[in-house]
Every structure is written in structure tokens, then in C-alpha cells.
Design a protein around this motif. Sequence first.
Motif, short mmCIF file in Angstrom:
data_model
loop_
_atom_site.label_atom_id
_atom_site.label_comp_id
_atom_site.label_asym_id
_atom_site.label_seq_id
_atom_site.Cartn_x
_atom_site.Cartn_y
_atom_site.Cartn_z
N ARG A 20 2.42 1.30 -3.19
CA ARG A 20 1.76 1.12 -4.41
C ARG A 20 2.14 -0.19 -4.68
O ARG A 20 3.33 -0.85 -4.36
CB ARG A 20 2.60 2.10 -5.46
CG ARG A 20 2.39 3.57 -4.99
CD ARG A 20 3.04 4.78 -6.09
NE ARG A 20 4.07 4.27 -6.53
CZ ARG A 20 5.45 4.75 -6.04
NH1 ARG A 20 5.24 5.61 -5.14
NH2 ARG A 20 6.50 4.10 -6.88
N ASP A 21 1.33 -0.82 -5.65
CA ASP A 21 1.49 -2.40 -6.23
C ASP A 21 2.93 -2.33 -6.85
O ASP A 21 3.70 -3.47 -6.36
CB ASP A 21 0.49 -2.47 -7.19
CG ASP A 21 -0.83 -2.61 -6.56
OD1 ASP A 21 -1.05 -2.90 -5.52
OD2 ASP A 21 -2.03 -2.50 -7.50
N GLU A 22 3.50 -1.54 -7.43
CA GLU A 22 4.93 -1.81 -8.21
C GLU A 22 5.97 -1.72 -7.48
O GLU A 22 6.87 -2.13 -7.20
CB GLU A 22 5.25 -0.86 -9.36
CG GLU A 22 4.95 0.88 -8.98
CD GLU A 22 3.55 1.18 -9.07
OE1 GLU A 22 3.23 2.41 -8.79
OE2 GLU A 22 2.41 0.51 -9.51
N ALA A 23 5.69 -0.63 -6.30
CA ALA A 23 6.92 -0.32 -5.32
C ALA A 23 6.64 -1.79 -4.54
O ALA A 23 7.83 -2.30 -3.84
CB ALA A 23 6.63 0.72 -4.24
N PHE A 24 5.65 -2.36 -4.12
CA PHE A 24 5.46 -3.95 -3.18
C PHE A 24 6.24 -4.74 -4.06
O PHE A 24 6.86 -5.62 -3.59
CB PHE A 24 3.94 -3.91 -2.86
CG PHE A 24 4.01 -5.19 -2.15
CD1 PHE A 24 4.33 -5.47 -0.82
CD2 PHE A 24 3.45 -6.46 -3.03
CE1 PHE A 24 4.32 -6.53 -0.22
CE2 PHE A 24 3.35 -7.57 -2.25
CZ PHE A 24 3.74 -7.81 -1.02
N GLN A 25 6.06 -4.80 -5.49
CA GLN A 25 6.56 -5.98 -6.43
C GLN A 25 7.98 -5.86 -6.29
O GLN A 25 8.58 -6.69 -6.14
CB GLN A 25 5.95 -6.08 -7.55
CG GLN A 25 4.44 -6.34 -7.50
CD GLN A 25 4.17 -7.71 -6.97
OE1 GLN A 25 5.09 -8.78 -7.21
NE2 GLN A 25 3.25 -7.87 -6.17
N GLU A 26 8.57 -4.89 -6.21
CA GLU A 26 9.79 -4.44 -6.12
C GLU A 26 10.38 -4.70 -4.89
O GLU A 26 11.47 -5.58 -4.61
CB GLU A 26 10.16 -2.94 -6.38
CG GLU A 26 11.94 -2.70 -6.39
CD GLU A 26 12.24 -1.27 -6.56
OE1 GLU A 26 13.30 -0.62 -6.05
OE2 GLU A 26 11.41 -0.43 -7.46
N PHE A 27 9.95 -4.52 -3.94
CA PHE A 27 10.45 -4.83 -2.41
C PHE A 27 10.36 -6.34 -2.32
O PHE A 27 11.23 -6.94 -1.69
CB PHE A 27 9.26 -4.35 -1.27
CG PHE A 27 9.43 -4.93 0.06
CD1 PHE A 27 10.62 -4.64 0.74
CD2 PHE A 27 8.39 -5.73 0.23
CE1 PHE A 27 10.64 -5.33 2.14
CE2 PHE A 27 8.60 -6.42 1.69
CZ PHE A 27 9.64 -6.26 2.31
#
Length: 138
Positions: A20-27
Motif C-alpha cells: 500500500r502507498d502508506e506502507a511503502f512510504q513508512e518502509f
Amino acid sequence: MREDLAAETILSSLREHLMRDEAFQEFKTRYLHHLQHREKDNGEALRLHDQRTRELEKKISNLMDAIENGQHSNVIVECLNSYEQELKTLQATRDQLVPTPITLPDDMPSLYRRHIDNLVATLTDEGVLAERAMSFTN
């Protein structure tokens, strides 16, 4: 649970929950933080490597000066050879200390989703299903 239901559940989870976009940004934030620490450690290792190289070059220069001034012996020549070998080794290994930059594409979530969509299409293709069914019967 039937295999086709299990497969659909797994593929659905891959499509909807991973990357998900937000999970990728966190990663990406955590990954960049990790890279900064690694670069700091690599920078220190490189600094120490270069310092040792300069020290060896200075020692070699001093020994060469001594030899040119007529102060040579087997011990000086052995020291010179040893320092030159160590310097060659240091010079050969320096590139290994310089990190290769790694960049993550900003559109990685969409790339991943396209990859999963392609995987789903391949796995649900009639030809693939028929071939898989044939392999189970043989």
C-alpha cells in the motif's frame, strides 16, 4: 479449504494489503534512515582506510629517502617491501568501501501491484490451469 478458494484468498491479500502507498512510504522512511547510518559507518571506515594509506605512503617515502642517502640495509629493504605490499592491498580494497547507491522508485507500490496483477492473470489463465491439472493427473 478448496485450492481455488485458498489461491483467491492469497492473491486477494497480495493485491489489497501488500505494498500500500502508506506502507511503502513508512518502509522508505525507515530504509533511508538505515542508509544514512550505514553511510556514516562506511564514511568512517573509508576515512580510516585513507589515513592508513597516507601513513604507508609517508613511511615508504622516508625509507626511499634513506636508501637514496646511502642508508640501506636488508631490514630497510624488507620494511619497504612489506609497506609497499600493504599499500597495494589497501589500494585494491578501497573501492569495496565505497557504497553503491541504492534508490527506490517512487512508484514502487504501483509497479508491485502491476506485477501482482500480471501474476494473477498468469495463474488464472485457462492454459496454465489446464497444464497444472494435467500435471496432477500424471
